[in-house]
Scaffold this motif. Structure first.
Motif, short mmCIF file in Angstrom:
data_model
loop_
_atom_site.label_atom_id
_atom_site.label_comp_id
_atom_site.label_asym_id
_atom_site.label_seq_id
_atom_site.Cartn_x
_atom_site.Cartn_y
_atom_site.Cartn_z
N PHE A 72 0.86 -1.18 0.00
CA PHE A 72 0.00 0.00 0.00
C PHE A 72 0.89 1.23 0.00
CE2 PHE A 72 1.25 -0.42 4.36
CZ PHE A 72 1.18 0.85 4.92
N TYR A 73 0.27 2.38 -0.18
CA TYR A 73 1.02 3.63 -0.04
C TYR A 73 0.30 4.51 0.99
CZ TYR A 73 -2.08 6.88 -2.59
OH TYR A 73 -3.13 7.70 -2.97
N ASN A 74 0.92 5.58 1.38
CA ASN A 74 0.38 6.45 2.44
C ASN A 74 -0.78 7.32 1.95
OD1 ASN A 74 2.46 7.63 0.86
ND2 ASN A 74 2.81 9.24 2.37
N TYR A 75 -1.81 6.65 1.47
CA TYR A 75 -2.97 7.35 0.88
C TYR A 75 -3.72 8.19 1.91
CZ TYR A 75 -5.32 3.18 2.76
OH TYR A 75 -5.78 2.16 3.58
N GLU A 76 -3.69 7.78 3.15
CA GLU A 76 -4.42 8.54 4.19
C GLU A 76 -3.80 9.93 4.39
OE1 GLU A 76 -5.98 4.87 7.00
OE2 GLU A 76 -3.84 5.36 6.95
N GLU A 77 -2.48 10.02 4.28
CA GLU A 77 -1.82 11.31 4.40
C GLU A 77 -2.13 12.20 3.21
OE1 GLU A 77 2.16 10.88 6.99
OE2 GLU A 77 2.24 9.83 5.06
N PHE A 78 -2.24 11.61 2.03
CA PHE A 78 -2.59 12.40 0.84
C PHE A 78 -4.04 12.87 0.92
CE2 PHE A 78 1.27 10.65 -0.90
CZ PHE A 78 1.71 11.61 -1.80
N ALA A 79 -4.91 12.05 1.50
CA ALA A 79 -6.32 12.43 1.61
C ALA A 79 -6.52 13.53 2.65
CB ALA A 79 -7.16 11.21 1.96
N ASN A 80 -5.79 13.47 3.74
CA ASN A 80 -5.89 14.47 4.81
C ASN A 80 -4.47 14.86 5.22
OD1 ASN A 80 -8.91 14.46 5.45
ND2 ASN A 80 -8.39 12.28 5.58
N PRO A 81 -3.82 15.73 4.47
CA PRO A 81 -2.41 16.05 4.71
C PRO A 81 -2.17 16.61 6.11
CG PRO A 81 -3.13 16.89 2.59
CD PRO A 81 -4.36 16.46 3.31
N PRO A 82 -1.29 15.99 6.87
CA PRO A 82 -0.94 16.55 8.19
C PRO A 82 -0.05 17.78 8.03
CG PRO A 82 0.41 14.62 7.69
CD PRO A 82 -0.60 14.73 6.59
N ALA A 83 0.12 18.53 9.07
CA ALA A 83 0.96 19.72 9.02
C ALA A 83 2.38 19.34 8.60
CB ALA A 83 0.98 20.41 10.38
N PHE A 105 3.32 18.05 5.77
CA PHE A 105 3.40 16.88 4.89
C PHE A 105 4.16 17.23 3.62
CE2 PHE A 105 1.11 14.01 1.74
CZ PHE A 105 1.88 12.90 2.07
N ASP A 106 5.09 16.38 3.22
CA ASP A 106 5.95 16.67 2.07
C ASP A 106 5.45 16.08 0.76
OD1 ASP A 106 6.40 13.99 2.49
OD2 ASP A 106 8.56 14.17 2.84
N TYR A 107 4.29 15.46 0.76
CA TYR A 107 3.69 14.88 -0.44
C TYR A 107 4.63 13.91 -1.14
CZ TYR A 107 -0.19 18.09 0.13
OH TYR A 107 -1.28 18.76 0.63
N ARG A 108 5.29 13.09 -0.35
CA ARG A 108 6.12 12.02 -0.88
C ARG A 108 5.41 10.69 -0.68
NH1 ARG A 108 11.60 13.45 -1.84
NH2 ARG A 108 11.66 15.73 -2.01
N ILE A 109 5.46 9.85 -1.69
CA ILE A 109 4.86 8.53 -1.60
C ILE A 109 5.75 7.63 -0.74
CG2 ILE A 109 4.38 6.41 -2.90
CD1 ILE A 109 3.29 8.12 -5.13
N VAL A 110 5.13 6.96 0.22
CA VAL A 110 5.81 5.97 1.05
C VAL A 110 5.10 4.64 0.85
CG1 VAL A 110 6.46 5.28 3.38
CG2 VAL A 110 6.47 7.71 2.76
N LEU A 111 5.85 3.62 0.47
CA LEU A 111 5.29 2.31 0.22
C LEU A 111 5.51 1.42 1.44
CD1 LEU A 111 6.57 1.81 -3.43
CD2 LEU A 111 4.24 2.37 -2.72
N GLY A 112 4.54 0.55 1.70
CA GLY A 112 4.68 -0.37 2.82
C GLY A 112 3.99 -1.69 2.52
N LYS A 113 4.34 -2.70 3.28
CA LYS A 113 3.74 -4.03 3.10
C LYS A 113 2.51 -4.17 3.98
CE LYS A 113 5.11 -8.80 2.42
NZ LYS A 113 6.24 -9.79 2.46
N ILE A 114 1.50 -4.83 3.47
CA ILE A 114 0.26 -5.03 4.22
C ILE A 114 0.46 -6.21 5.16
CG2 ILE A 114 -2.20 -5.58 4.03
CD1 ILE A 114 -2.21 -4.21 1.32
N GLU A 115 0.77 -5.89 6.40
CA GLU A 115 1.00 -6.89 7.43
C GLU A 115 1.03 -6.20 8.79
OE1 GLU A 115 4.81 -8.58 6.57
OE2 GLU A 115 5.90 -6.73 7.00
N GLY A 116 0.88 -6.99 9.85
CA GLY A 116 0.97 -6.45 11.20
C GLY A 116 0.00 -5.30 11.43
N ASP A 117 0.52 -4.16 11.90
CA ASP A 117 -0.31 -3.00 12.18
C ASP A 117 -0.94 -2.42 10.91
OD1 ASP A 117 0.32 -3.21 14.84
OD2 ASP A 117 1.91 -1.69 14.78
N ASN A 118 -0.40 -2.80 9.77
CA ASN A 118 -0.92 -2.29 8.49
C ASN A 118 -1.76 -3.33 7.75
OD1 ASN A 118 0.40 0.28 8.68
ND2 ASN A 118 2.32 -0.72 8.12
N ALA A 119 -2.23 -4.32 8.46
CA ALA A 119 -2.96 -5.41 7.82
C ALA A 119 -4.28 -4.96 7.22
CB ALA A 119 -3.20 -6.54 8.82
#
Length: 315
Positions: A54-65, A67-81
């Motif tokens: 997955f990518y950090n789509y939640e940050e793009f949808a609601n940018p936190p203070a 936010f650098d608008y960089r894509i971060v990729l992660g694996k769907i597992e554990g806390d990100n399941a």
């Protein structure tokens, strides 16, 4: 290996070089594998990656203070399941790859699918496959290995510096706006497009290798598209994207005077690098300009045969 230093003709050469291995009798040269052997393997690997990452789509949808608008990729597992996989977010397009383009001596054509994600649309214009792009990027293998990047300062990339998957993918993004040119030549650009491209090896280096990229490697690129500059590589007055006569997004196979070049056994030059596209002795620029030197569009067709003068050796 710096991606911006990989030139178009070098890419063609790389995919034509056969890989080799040693056996008891010495060196055995192996030709590239057939496209039909690799296309499904590549696509299966890409689909598996998209289903498990997955990518950090939640940050793009609601940018936190900040936010650098960089894509971060992660694996769907554990806390990100519970994250939504890339497979449900990415769009796809197909392009036709001919065997000759990757160094095989036949005319077989195989459709290949590439995938793209628009994380932030951008406010400017979209590039064509031929245009120069001012861009930040990061290139990765499916195993997460970063093989090249320019993530701090954007750089200009020409069509001739790019592999095909990169060119067809970036056309789906838009550049930024409110461009400020600093005294040191750098740019500050707002609202630039941010996205992700994943494509099979036949749109990359296929059987060739480049730096840490092994043979037959699908590639991932994170893209920050800052601005775009329309390209005219041969300065003949016809923008390079208009020299893609067959519309396949691959400029190297459009060569109006191919037969005449073959006849005299000279270097084969595609239209986008040829300032006399029909080899009639009159420069393309002269055949598309009026008496005052202004380019006329639609391009003149003096004998009304449906072929513009600059592509018509009989005119």
């Amino acid at each position: 290996m710096k991606f911006n230093k990989v030139f178009f003709l070098a890419i063609v050469f790389i995919v034509m070089v056969w890989s080799c291995k040693k056996d008891d009798d010495g060196i055995v040269y192996e030709p590239p594998k057939a496209l039909s052997e690799i296309v499904n393997l590549d696509n299966d690997s890409i689909v598996k990656y998209m289903e498990t990452h997955f990518y950090n789509y939640e940050e793009f949808a609601n940018p936190p203070a900040g936010f650098d608008y960089r894509i971060v990729l992660g694996k769907i597992e554990g806390d990100n399941a519970d994250k939504t996989p890339l497979s449900e977010m990415m769009q796809s397009e197909t392009v036709t790859v001919r065997s000759r383009e990757i160094g095989l001596d036949n005319d077989k054509e195989v459709e290949h699918t590439y995938y793209y994600l628009v994380a932030r649309e951008g406010a400017g214009e979209s590039p064509t496959v031929a245009d120069a792009t001012y861009i930040r990027y990061e290139g990765l293998l499916l195993n997460g290995t970063i093989f090249d990047a320019s993530t701090v300062n954007p750089i200009w990339l020409e069509y001739t510096n790019r592999i095909r998957g990169f060119s067809v993918g970036t056309q789906h993004f838009k550049a930024g706006d409110n461009i400020i040119v600093n005294n040191d030549g750098t740019y500050e650009i707002e609202n630039y497009g941010v996205g992700l491209i994943i494509f099979p090896s036949a749109l990359g280096y296929y059987s060739g290798t480049a730096g840490s990229i092994p043979s037959y490697s699908p590639l991932i690129f994170k893209i920050d598209l800052m601005t775009v500059d329309e390209a005219d590589h041969d300065n003949d007055g016809v923008p390079s994207y208009r020299e893609d006569l067959n519309g396949n997004g691959y400029l190297a196979d459009d060569n109006t005077d191919l037969k005449s070049e073959e006849k005299i056994q000279t270097t084969l030059v595609p239209n986008f690098l040829d300032n006399d596209d029909d080899n009639d002795g009159r420069l393309t620029r002269d055949e598309i300009s009026d008496a005052d030197g202004n380019i006329v569009f639609p391009y003149p067709d003096s004998n009304n045969d449906g072929t513009p003068d600059y592509l018509d050796p009989n005119y």
